[in-house]
Design an enzyme around this catalytic site. Structure first.
Site, PDB file in Angstrom:
ATOM      1  N   GLU A 315      -1.053  38.591  12.208  1.00 55.93           N
ATOM      2  CA  GLU A 315      -2.204  38.485  11.944  1.00 55.93           C
ATOM      3  C   GLU A 315      -2.474  38.757  10.320  1.00 55.93           C
ATOM      4  O   GLU A 315      -3.540  39.575  10.053  1.00 55.93           O
ATOM      5  CB  GLU A 315      -3.156  39.058  12.846  1.00 55.93           C
ATOM      6  CG  GLU A 315      -3.261  38.935  14.185  1.00 55.93           C
ATOM      7  CD  GLU A 315      -4.501  39.376  15.304  1.00 55.93           C
ATOM      8  OE1 GLU A 315      -4.663  38.560  15.950  1.00 55.93           O
ATOM      9  OE2 GLU A 315      -4.592  40.496  14.945  1.00 55.93           O
ATOM     10  N   ASP A 389      -3.536  39.280  24.928  1.00 62.04           N
ATOM     11  CA  ASP A 389      -4.142  40.097  24.194  1.00 62.04           C
ATOM     12  C   ASP A 389      -5.026  40.925  25.117  1.00 62.04           C
ATOM     13  O   ASP A 389      -6.465  40.318  24.813  1.00 62.04           O
ATOM     14  CB  ASP A 389      -4.649  39.381  23.195  1.00 62.04           C
ATOM     15  CG  ASP A 389      -5.202  40.441  21.878  1.00 62.04           C
ATOM     16  OD1 ASP A 389      -5.174  41.362  21.989  1.00 62.04           O
ATOM     17  OD2 ASP A 389      -5.889  39.492  20.792  1.00 62.04           O
ATOM     18  N   GLU A 417     -12.893  45.019  24.389  1.00 63.12           N
ATOM     19  CA  GLU A 417     -13.145  43.677  23.429  1.00 63.12           C
ATOM     20  C   GLU A 417     -13.389  42.494  24.127  1.00 63.12           C
ATOM     21  O   GLU A 417     -14.289  41.676  23.852  1.00 63.12           O
ATOM     22  CB  GLU A 417     -11.658  43.665  22.568  1.00 63.12           C
ATOM     23  CG  GLU A 417     -11.975  42.445  21.630  1.00 63.12           C
ATOM     24  CD  GLU A 417     -10.571  42.303  20.703  1.00 63.12           C
ATOM     25  OE1 GLU A 417      -9.674  43.039  20.862  1.00 63.12           O
ATOM     26  OE2 GLU A 417     -10.469  41.198  20.086  1.00 63.12           O
TER      27      GLU A 417
HETATM   28  C1  GCV Z   1      -6.514  45.187  15.296  1.00 64.75           C
HETATM   29  C2  GCV Z   1      -6.772  41.414  18.751  1.00 64.75           C
HETATM   30  C3  GCV Z   1      -8.073  41.835  18.192  1.00 64.75           C
HETATM   31  C4  GCV Z   1      -7.869  42.347  16.659  1.00 64.75           C
HETATM   32  C5  GCV Z   1      -6.568  43.267  16.641  1.00 64.75           C
HETATM   33  C6  GCV Z   1      -5.343  42.726  17.207  1.00 64.75           C
HETATM   34  C7  GCV Z   1      -4.461  43.892  17.379  1.00 64.75           C
HETATM   35  O1  GCV Z   1      -6.465  40.220  17.918  1.00 64.75           O
HETATM   36  O2  GCV Z   1      -9.146  40.937  18.086  1.00 64.75           O
HETATM   37  O3  GCV Z   1      -9.008  42.792  16.183  1.00 64.75           O
HETATM   38  O4  GCV Z   1      -6.345  43.872  15.267  1.00 64.75           O
HETATM   39  O5  GCV Z   1      -5.514  42.320  18.397  1.00 64.75           O
HETATM   40  O6  GCV Z   1      -4.005  44.140  18.716  1.00 64.75           O
HETATM   41  O7  GCV Z   1      -3.664  43.840  16.372  1.00 64.75           O
END
Ligand code: GCV
Length: 725
Positions: A315, A389, A417
């Site tokens: 990411e 995730d 989340e």
């Molecule tokens: C901290 C998901 C979440 C992101 C998070 C990522 C991760 O994609 O939406 O906010 O980033 O996981 O675990 O690195």
């Protein structure tokens, strides 16, 4: 005999004290969490406790033992309704003796050698015995922190009104690393945080120490959490600068007596950003020297610093692949830097390649399995519980069991989340229990996920909200995380039972219904959000409401990529005829998932593309079963509402109304999820809703066009609330 007027007055005053509901004696604002220490309500138990705990004997004033003593003094005062004096020696029946053989001659003289061996470095022994002819209870451990954990455990026994007679237990953690990971940014925001701002007041540290820091540490110690990663995995190199390290050191000082080590996230490009180097290449000698010096500097100010957590090449985060190096090269660079100080590196397996892969969920397995054995011994690979995730349900991550020469730890989200964030009631212990107990068969039957890991990290759900976690029931997830991290053999039901008794009441009229609600809650969320193995069907960005139509942008971050809905059916074919992700699982799990006749219904659409009218094991078609599950999710929330409403006179008004309001939101949003999803699937299946099915409140387009408020922390859509059903 009639009481004298004077006595009658005293008597009525006493009755008044006992009868006043808790809410008038102090705000039920959630701050105390499960450490409430309200008076023991059962008179016989109270008498038993008062008779068996009459003095507290603690021989040492070392910081951790002082913390244990203070907790016992406060806890016993609250629970027993009177002060228990602290004494230097056992002088009467009912002594509570607390200490290690090293800190207490009384403890050293007790026949506890075998039990202490079992307790190991962090565990404890609690036993009722006689000391020089006097009745006593001992809380003993090999190290001070074990005594602290034991003190909390004893208080838990009293809070849950357990009998003290013949008390004899040894408890030791099954996992060495039990960490909370904060996704807290240095600007005070919290990524995926739904309980206010970050607890860490960077601008005021190190001079101003918020009292919440020690309450936070107490709460963690009470469930055996022994480490905290202070900063977001989407890291900022600033945290590694001298100005911030003194602030980190101040927090570490507060946490130390509670057995809580501090860890930081390391931004891989820090040597460039704060070190002025031209590269962050892990094989560059300048870079290696920079990290070694940085580690030395950190350990000078924080001698017990735990180590680094790293998100690399995922990411948009920098990482070793930017220099055509492997994850092992990157992890080993940092591991070598902290090794002389006894530190560890937790390297995340949550990676995103720069290309859209054929199947997103296979990437970690494909990248990391070939690296098994290439990591230093102080590296742990941190693996999310499932390969995608933190979804409401995923199969266990195929890396568990697949890297026998590499220490692994599991990462779960305590913050919700993808499960309704601050507002929906979703008790997560059943989710974690399901993963812990999943059998990978990697080394024959009984190769559970729990056996494949050496640690666990939970993404914290804690913030500056007065109640810490954004809702009363979210506290249960913090509690459950710690309890399962300590002992993954505990059942969700046992954990819920403890938490309810400590947080609400020991009254069976409360415990029974609340436990039933909590245990049903996660499956309810699965049903109304992503039943039958669906995943990643939420709105883009904030991940709150439904968005099965989400498309555009990077394909493997869209709902349509994961649902594979078409006119034929629904679900991602991960068998050999599709992405073949099943190959990443050991036999016979691979076959179990690959075959339509053995894949569990709960994971059906994760592994298979199923025709709309195909019959499932239940005899119902996919379409019928989907409709049924979505409705079951809504119905369970309604049942939770009724159950909660039935507790109006058993629960204090403040918490009653808070939870009632959140359940109202949850019911409306469960309908939102059901209706938006069912209508969207219907646009592919073209199958009718049965006449007796609860009709969606709006047409599909209404749901598709719904725009939530801009506040990403509270992305609620008022429009979906409508009239309560
Ligand atoms: C901290 C998901 C979440 C992101 C998070 C990522 C991760 O994609 O939406 O906010 O980033 O996981 O675990 O690195």
């Amino acid at each position: 005999m009639r009481p004298s007027p004077r006595l009658a007055f005293r008597f009525s005053w006493l009755v008044w004290v006992v009868a006043v509901p808790p809410r008038t004696r102090g705000a039920e604002d959630g701050y105390d969490l499960w450490l409430r220490y309200r008076p023991v309500a059962d008179a016989a138990r109270l008498a038993e406790y008062r008779a068996n705990i009459t003095q507290l004997v603690v021989a040492s004033d070392a910081p951790t033992l002082r913390a244990a003593r203070n907790e016992l003094v406060a806890g016993l005062r609250g629970l027993l309704g009177r002060d228990v004096p602290v004494a230097g020696a056992v002088s009467r029946d009912g002594a509570l003796v607390v200490g290690t053989p090293a800190s207490s001659r009384v403890v050293a003289a007790l026949p506890l050698a075998d039990a202490l061996r079992q307790a190991g470095p962090e565990g404890f022994v609690i036993r009722a015995l006689a000391i020089r002819g006097r009745r006593a209870i001992v809380v003993a451990a090999n190290r001070d922190v074990g005594v602290l954990y034991g003190a909390f455990h004893l208080l838990r026994l009293l809070q849950t009104q357990a009998p003290l007679a013949e008390l004899s237990l040894v408890s030791a953690p099954r996992l060495g690393l039990r960490l909370l990971d904060h996704w807290d940014n240095v600007n005070g925001t919290v990524e995926r945080g739904y309980a206010g701002a970050s607890l860490w007041e960077w601008a005021r540290l190190p001079d101003s120490i918020n009292p919440r820091y020690s309450d936070y540490a107490r709460a963690n110690a009470s469930v055996g959490i022994n480490g905290v990663v202070l900063t977001n995995v989407n890291a900022n190199a600033l945290i590694l600068t001298p100005a911030y390290l003194v602030k980190v050191a101040a927090l570490a000082r507060v946490f130390r007596p509670y057995g809580l080590k501090v860890y930081l996230t390391a931004r891989f490009s820090a040597p460039i950003e704060i070190g002025g180097l031209p590269t962050a290449d892990p094989l560059d000698s300048g870079v290696r020297g920079w990290w070694a010096a940085k580690a030395d500097e950190i350990y000078r100010v924080i001698p017990d610093f735990g180590g680094f957590l790293v998100k690399a090449n995922s990411e948009g985060q920098p990482g070793p692949q930017d220099y055509h190096r492997t994850h092992a090269d990157g992890a080993n660079l940092l591991a070598d830097a902290v090794a002389p100080h006894g530190g560890v590196v937790m390297w995340r397996a949550f990676v995103y390649s720069s290309h859209v892969p054929t199947d997103r969920v296979m990437q970690a397995g494909d990248e990391f399995v070939p690296l098994d054995g290439a990591f230093r011994s102080n590296v742990l690979i941190q693996v999310k519980h499932g390969p995608l995730d933190f979804q409401p349900r995923e199969p266990f991550h195929p890396l568990f069991g697949a890297m026998p020469r590499t220490p692994l730890m599991m990462e779960v989200q305590v913050t919700k989340e993808y499960l309704g964030q601050d507002s929906h009631l979703a008790f997560l212990a059943p989710l974690w229990e399901e993963v812990f107990q999943a059998d990978t068969y990697a080394h024959g039957p009984g190769s559970t996920v729990a056996n494949a890991i050496q640690g666990i990290a939970g993404v914290a759900n804690v913030g500056t909200d007065r109640d810490w976690t954004g809702s009363d029931f979210n506290q249960a997830n913090w509690y459950a995380f710690g309890r399962l991290a300590w002992d993954h053999m505990l059942s969700s039901a046992a954990i819920a039972d403890e938490w309810i008794r400590m947080t609400f009441s020991n009254d069976p009229r409360v415990v029974g219904p609340l436990e039933a609600m909590m245990l049903a809650s996660r499956e309810a969320v699965v049903n109304y959000m992503t039943p039958l193995g669906l995943a990643h069907q939420m709105a883009r960005g904030h991940h709150y409401g439904p968005g099965p139509w989400v498309t555009g942008g990077r394909a493997d971050q869209t709902s349509v990529y994961f649902s594979r809905a078409d006119s034929v059916g629904l679900g991602f074919d991960r068998t050999a005829s599709g992405s073949n992700a099943v190959r990443q699982y050991a036999l016979p799990v691979r076959h179990r998932f690959a075959r339509r006749d053995s894949v569990p219904d709960a994971l059906l659409l994760w592994f298979h593309h199923v025709g709309w009218s195909e019959r499932l094991r239940s005899g119902r078609t996919l379409w019928e079963e989907l409709l049924r599950r979505y409705q079951a999710g809504v119905d369970t929330v309604r049942w939770m509402q009724r159950t909660w409403n039935g507790l109006e006179h058993q629960v204090d008004g403040e918490r009653f109304h808070r939870v009632q309001a959140l359940l109202r939101i949850q019911e409306a949003e469960a309908r939102w999820w059901r209706d938006a999803s069912v209508l969207y699937w219907q646009s592919f299946s073209h199958l009718p809703l049965p006449p007796d099915y609860e009709a969606p409140a709006h047409p599909l387009d209404w749901y598709r066009q719904l725009r939530c408020p801009a506040d990403l922390r509270r992305p609620r859509c008022d429009a979906v609330m409508g009239a309560p059903k």
